[in-house]
Design a protein around this motif. Structure first.
Motif, PDB file in Angstrom:
ATOM      1  N   TYR A 209      60.327 -47.408  91.354  1.00  0.00           N
ATOM      2  CA  TYR A 209      61.272 -48.457  92.002  1.00  0.00           C
ATOM      3  C   TYR A 209      62.791 -48.179  91.691  1.00  0.00           C
ATOM      4  CZ  TYR A 209      60.875 -51.721  88.042  1.00  0.00           C
ATOM      5  OH  TYR A 209      61.027 -52.289  86.921  1.00  0.00           O
ATOM      6  N   GLY A 210      63.523 -48.812  92.445  1.00  0.00           N
ATOM      7  CA  GLY A 210      65.023 -48.462  92.034  1.00  0.00           C
ATOM      8  C   GLY A 210      65.833 -49.848  91.874  1.00  0.00           C
ATOM      9  N   LEU A 211      66.772 -49.696  91.223  1.00  0.00           N
ATOM     10  CA  LEU A 211      67.767 -50.704  90.783  1.00  0.00           C
ATOM     11  C   LEU A 211      69.271 -50.408  91.125  1.00  0.00           C
ATOM     12  CD1 LEU A 211      66.492 -51.803  87.345  1.00  0.00           C
ATOM     13  CD2 LEU A 211      65.568 -52.750  89.387  1.00  0.00           C
ATOM     14  N   PHE A 212      70.267 -51.364  91.445  1.00  0.00           N
ATOM     15  CA  PHE A 212      71.567 -51.273  91.543  1.00  0.00           C
ATOM     16  C   PHE A 212      72.208 -52.292  91.320  1.00  0.00           C
ATOM     17  CE2 PHE A 212      75.502 -51.193  94.100  1.00  0.00           C
ATOM     18  CZ  PHE A 212      75.798 -50.050  94.017  1.00  0.00           C
ATOM     19  N   GLU A 213      73.431 -52.120  90.573  1.00  0.00           N
ATOM     20  CA  GLU A 213      74.208 -53.322  90.019  1.00  0.00           C
ATOM     21  C   GLU A 213      75.490 -52.832  90.170  1.00  0.00           C
ATOM     22  OE1 GLU A 213      72.708 -55.677  86.274  1.00  0.00           O
ATOM     23  OE2 GLU A 213      72.226 -53.709  85.620  1.00  0.00           O
ATOM     24  N   ASN A 214      76.339 -53.867  90.805  1.00  0.00           N
ATOM     25  CA  ASN A 214      77.847 -53.766  91.019  1.00  0.00           C
ATOM     26  C   ASN A 214      78.528 -55.148  91.043  1.00  0.00           C
ATOM     27  OD1 ASN A 214      80.345 -52.645  91.741  1.00  0.00           O
ATOM     28  ND2 ASN A 214      80.061 -52.817  93.885  1.00  0.00           N
ATOM     29  N   ALA A 218      73.458 -57.426  92.861  1.00  0.00           N
ATOM     30  CA  ALA A 218      72.237 -56.632  92.126  1.00  0.00           C
ATOM     31  C   ALA A 218      71.217 -56.288  93.251  1.00  0.00           C
ATOM     32  CB  ALA A 218      71.547 -57.409  91.241  1.00  0.00           C
ATOM     33  N   CYS A 219      70.503 -55.063  93.275  1.00  0.00           N
ATOM     34  CA  CYS A 219      69.669 -54.937  94.361  1.00  0.00           C
ATOM     35  C   CYS A 219      68.399 -54.231  93.773  1.00  0.00           C
ATOM     36  CB  CYS A 219      70.295 -53.632  95.033  1.00  0.00           C
ATOM     37  SG  CYS A 219      71.628 -54.079  96.140  1.00  0.00           S
ATOM     38  N   VAL A 220      67.226 -54.477  94.375  1.00  0.00           N
ATOM     39  CA  VAL A 220      65.986 -54.006  94.021  1.00  0.00           C
ATOM     40  C   VAL A 220      65.455 -53.070  95.257  1.00  0.00           C
ATOM     41  CG1 VAL A 220      63.654 -54.539  93.180  1.00  0.00           C
ATOM     42  CG2 VAL A 220      65.402 -56.111  92.668  1.00  0.00           C
ATOM     43  N   VAL A 221      64.965 -51.941  95.016  1.00  0.00           N
ATOM     44  CA  VAL A 221      64.522 -51.122  96.188  1.00  0.00           C
ATOM     45  C   VAL A 221      63.291 -50.779  95.807  1.00  0.00           C
ATOM     46  CG1 VAL A 221      65.142 -48.775  97.092  1.00  0.00           C
ATOM     47  CG2 VAL A 221      66.873 -49.843  95.866  1.00  0.00           C
ATOM     48  N   GLU A 226      55.112 -42.189  99.090  1.00  0.00           N
ATOM     49  CA  GLU A 226      55.682 -40.731  99.211  1.00  0.00           C
ATOM     50  C   GLU A 226      57.198 -40.836  98.611  1.00  0.00           C
ATOM     51  OE1 GLU A 226      53.762 -42.085 101.954  1.00  0.00           O
ATOM     52  OE2 GLU A 226      52.277 -41.301 101.099  1.00  0.00           O
ATOM     53  N   ASN A 227      57.442 -41.851  98.179  1.00  0.00           N
ATOM     54  CA  ASN A 227      58.864 -42.160  97.341  1.00  0.00           C
ATOM     55  C   ASN A 227      59.904 -41.908  98.500  1.00  0.00           C
ATOM     56  OD1 ASN A 227      58.624 -42.716  94.724  1.00  0.00           O
ATOM     57  ND2 ASN A 227      59.343 -40.404  93.998  1.00  0.00           N
ATOM     58  N   ASN A 228      59.650 -42.751  99.553  1.00  0.00           N
ATOM     59  CA  ASN A 228      60.660 -43.070 100.514  1.00  0.00           C
ATOM     60  C   ASN A 228      61.118 -44.545 100.461  1.00  0.00           C
ATOM     61  OD1 ASN A 228      60.399 -40.645 102.179  1.00  0.00           O
ATOM     62  ND2 ASN A 228      58.533 -41.217 102.583  1.00  0.00           N
ATOM     63  N   PRO A 229      62.317 -44.736 100.361  1.00  0.00           N
ATOM     64  CA  PRO A 229      62.868 -46.044 100.309  1.00  0.00           C
ATOM     65  C   PRO A 229      62.635 -46.844 101.387  1.00  0.00           C
ATOM     66  CG  PRO A 229      64.677 -44.366 100.484  1.00  0.00           C
ATOM     67  CD  PRO A 229      63.295 -43.519 100.389  1.00  0.00           C
ATOM     68  N   ARG A 230      61.928 -47.785 101.302  1.00  0.00           N
ATOM     69  CA  ARG A 230      61.563 -48.705 102.123  1.00  0.00           C
ATOM     70  C   ARG A 230      62.262 -49.850 102.650  1.00  0.00           C
ATOM     71  NH1 ARG A 230      59.804 -45.586 105.589  1.00  0.00           N
ATOM     72  NH2 ARG A 230      59.143 -47.467 106.875  1.00  0.00           N
ATOM     73  N   CYS A 231      62.547 -50.720 101.550  1.00  0.00           N
ATOM     74  CA  CYS A 231      63.129 -51.887 101.490  1.00  0.00           C
ATOM     75  C   CYS A 231      64.329 -52.056 100.233  1.00  0.00           C
ATOM     76  CB  CYS A 231      62.285 -52.969 101.356  1.00  0.00           C
ATOM     77  SG  CYS A 231      60.671 -52.871 102.450  1.00  0.00           S
ATOM     78  N   VAL A 232      65.267 -52.851 100.453  1.00  0.00           N
ATOM     79  CA  VAL A 232      66.246 -53.178  99.738  1.00  0.00           C
ATOM     80  C   VAL A 232      66.498 -54.577  99.730  1.00  0.00           C
ATOM     81  CG1 VAL A 232      68.158 -52.020 100.796  1.00  0.00           C
ATOM     82  CG2 VAL A 232      68.424 -52.644  98.311  1.00  0.00           C
ATOM     83  N   LEU A 233      66.688 -55.175  98.620  1.00  0.00           N
ATOM     84  CA  LEU A 233      67.060 -56.628  98.366  1.00  0.00           C
ATOM     85  C   LEU A 233      68.453 -56.706  97.826  1.00  0.00           C
ATOM     86  CD1 LEU A 233      66.397 -59.722  98.814  1.00  0.00           C
ATOM     87  CD2 LEU A 233      65.397 -59.565  96.378  1.00  0.00           C
ATOM     88  N   GLU A 234      69.125 -57.090  98.202  1.00  0.00           N
ATOM     89  CA  GLU A 234      70.651 -57.278  97.576  1.00  0.00           C
ATOM     90  C   GLU A 234      70.939 -58.771  97.153  1.00  0.00           C
ATOM     91  OE1 GLU A 234      74.176 -56.328 100.231  1.00  0.00           O
ATOM     92  OE2 GLU A 234      72.534 -55.176 101.246  1.00  0.00           O
ATOM     93  N   SER A 235      71.222 -59.134  96.206  1.00  0.00           N
ATOM     94  CA  SER A 235      71.338 -60.514  95.911  1.00  0.00           C
ATOM     95  C   SER A 235      72.550 -60.727  94.916  1.00  0.00           C
ATOM     96  CB  SER A 235      70.282 -61.200  95.617  1.00  0.00           C
ATOM     97  OG  SER A 235      70.009 -62.633  95.214  1.00  0.00           O
ATOM     98  N   THR A 236      73.189 -62.134  94.779  1.00  0.00           N
ATOM     99  CA  THR A 236      73.917 -62.354  93.682  1.00  0.00           C
ATOM    100  C   THR A 236      73.364 -63.758  93.221  1.00  0.00           C
ATOM    101  OG1 THR A 236      74.971 -64.059  95.271  1.00  0.00           O
ATOM    102  CG2 THR A 236      75.976 -61.708  95.130  1.00  0.00           C
ATOM    103  N   ASP A 237      72.105 -64.069  93.284  1.00  0.00           N
ATOM    104  CA  ASP A 237      71.102 -65.028  92.811  1.00  0.00           C
ATOM    105  C   ASP A 237      70.849 -64.940  91.385  1.00  0.00           C
ATOM    106  OD1 ASP A 237      68.596 -66.630  91.965  1.00  0.00           O
ATOM    107  OD2 ASP A 237      69.234 -67.586  93.964  1.00  0.00           O
ATOM    108  N   PRO A 238      71.015 -65.671  90.258  1.00  0.00           N
ATOM    109  CA  PRO A 238      71.030 -65.383  88.897  1.00  0.00           C
ATOM    110  C   PRO A 238      69.406 -64.906  88.787  1.00  0.00           C
ATOM    111  CG  PRO A 238      72.063 -67.339  89.167  1.00  0.00           C
ATOM    112  CD  PRO A 238      71.558 -67.102  90.507  1.00  0.00           C
ATOM    113  N   THR A 239      68.410 -65.443  89.513  1.00  0.00           N
ATOM    114  CA  THR A 239      67.022 -64.935  89.548  1.00  0.00           C
ATOM    115  C   THR A 239      66.914 -63.360  89.372  1.00  0.00           C
ATOM    116  OG1 THR A 239      66.227 -66.958  90.172  1.00  0.00           O
ATOM    117  CG2 THR A 239      64.842 -65.043  90.079  1.00  0.00           C
ATOM    118  N   VAL A 240      67.750 -62.985  90.465  1.00  0.00           N
ATOM    119  CA  VAL A 240      67.702 -61.485  90.779  1.00  0.00           C
ATOM    120  C   VAL A 240      68.559 -60.521  89.833  1.00  0.00           C
ATOM    121  CG1 VAL A 240      67.945 -59.587  92.531  1.00  0.00           C
ATOM    122  CG2 VAL A 240      67.130 -61.805  93.196  1.00  0.00           C
TER     123      VAL A 240
END
Length: 265
Positions: A209-214, A218-221, A226-240
């Motif tokens: 799975y993927g992660l992104f921070e900027n 923060a994002c979770v992918v 088949e390793n195709n990116p299907r969904c990305v959650l992007e959030s500023t919530d501390p839980t994420v």
């Protein structure tokens, strides 16, 4: 006699949209049957039958010709509305949650719904790739940290542009991604080795799975089999954001610098 395990009441309420509409209307303020008939677009007979069911369960009482929701009725109504919200959320985030659970990512349940979700569809299969590329572009001049189980040209170009714009980029990949990068994207690999603002780590374990921070985003992918990116959650919530930060550090702890891997190879 009514069941005492709650199933009868839940089944009764869920069994008719009109019952739910009547309950919602009464929850707002007391109504007479005539007013309810006009409000929910139902016959007087139907409304009277529903009110009888509510009274039988002590969810409403009749006072001064109007029907009032009891304190227990209010709790039932509010709990049912929360259930509907959760079911709607599950419909929206189901694919995302299922793909992450399949790979045992360990995302907290509280993270579901705590942000914006982008989903790839048959009509727009590159929606997730486009959104992640856009986030990389928006991060120019900042610190970017990401974990990826795949390598694609749009990511490489966006990461190179971010570096050119003064960003510091940390990336965690696995050996499969490294081999593909060396074979198909040699300039990107050379840039990762030579640019002091780029730090690449190689995990010995497969990344699923993927992660992104900027900054504070923060994002979770979630990827499919088949390793195709299907969904990305992007959030500023501390839980994420806290979970993503913790997972990124865990990936780094279990990885080695790209330069070390290349030297040993």
């Amino acid at each position: 006699m009514l069941s005492d395990d709650g199933h009868d009441g839940a089944q009764y309420l869920a069994g008719s949209p009109v019952r739910v509409a009547v309950f919602r209307t009464l929850r707002q303020e007391p109504r007479r049957p005539t007013g309810l008939t006009e409000e929910v677009d139902a016959t007087r007979t139907t409304v009277q039958r529903i009110l009888g069911g509510f009274r039988e369960r002590d969810w409403v009482v009749k006072r001064d010709a109007a029907y009032h929701v009891t304190p227990t009725g209010k709790r039932v109504h509010d709990a049912y509305e929360r259930l509907l919200d959760e079911v709607e959320r599950a419909d929206r985030y189901g694919r995302f949650a299922a793909e992450l659970e399949r790979v045992n990512a360990g995302l907290p349940a509280e993270a579901i719904g705590a942000g914006e979700l982008t989903v790839a569809t048959d009509r727009n299969p590159l929606a997730v790739v486009d959104r992640l590329t856009e986030l990389l572009r928006e991060g120019h001049g900042t610190e970017i940290r990401t974990v990826s189980p795949v390598v694609v040209q749009p990511f490489n170009r966006a990461a190179a542009a971010a570096l050119d714009a003064g960003s510091e980029v940390e990336l965690v990949i696995d050996r499969d991604v490294l081999e593909e990068s060396v074979a198909d994207f040699e300039p990107a690999t050379d840039r990762a080795l030579e640019d002091e603002d780029a730090t690449v780590y190689v995990s010995s374990e497969s990344i699923e799975y993927g992660l992104f921070e900027n900054d504070d985003v923060a994002c979770v992918v979630a990827y499919d089999r088949e390793n195709n990116p299907r969904c990305v959650l992007e959030s500023t919530d501390p839980t994420v954001t806290e979970w993503v930060d913790d997972r990124f550090e865990s990936f780094v702890d279990d990885a080695r610098r790209l330069s070390t891997v290349v030297e040993n190879a």
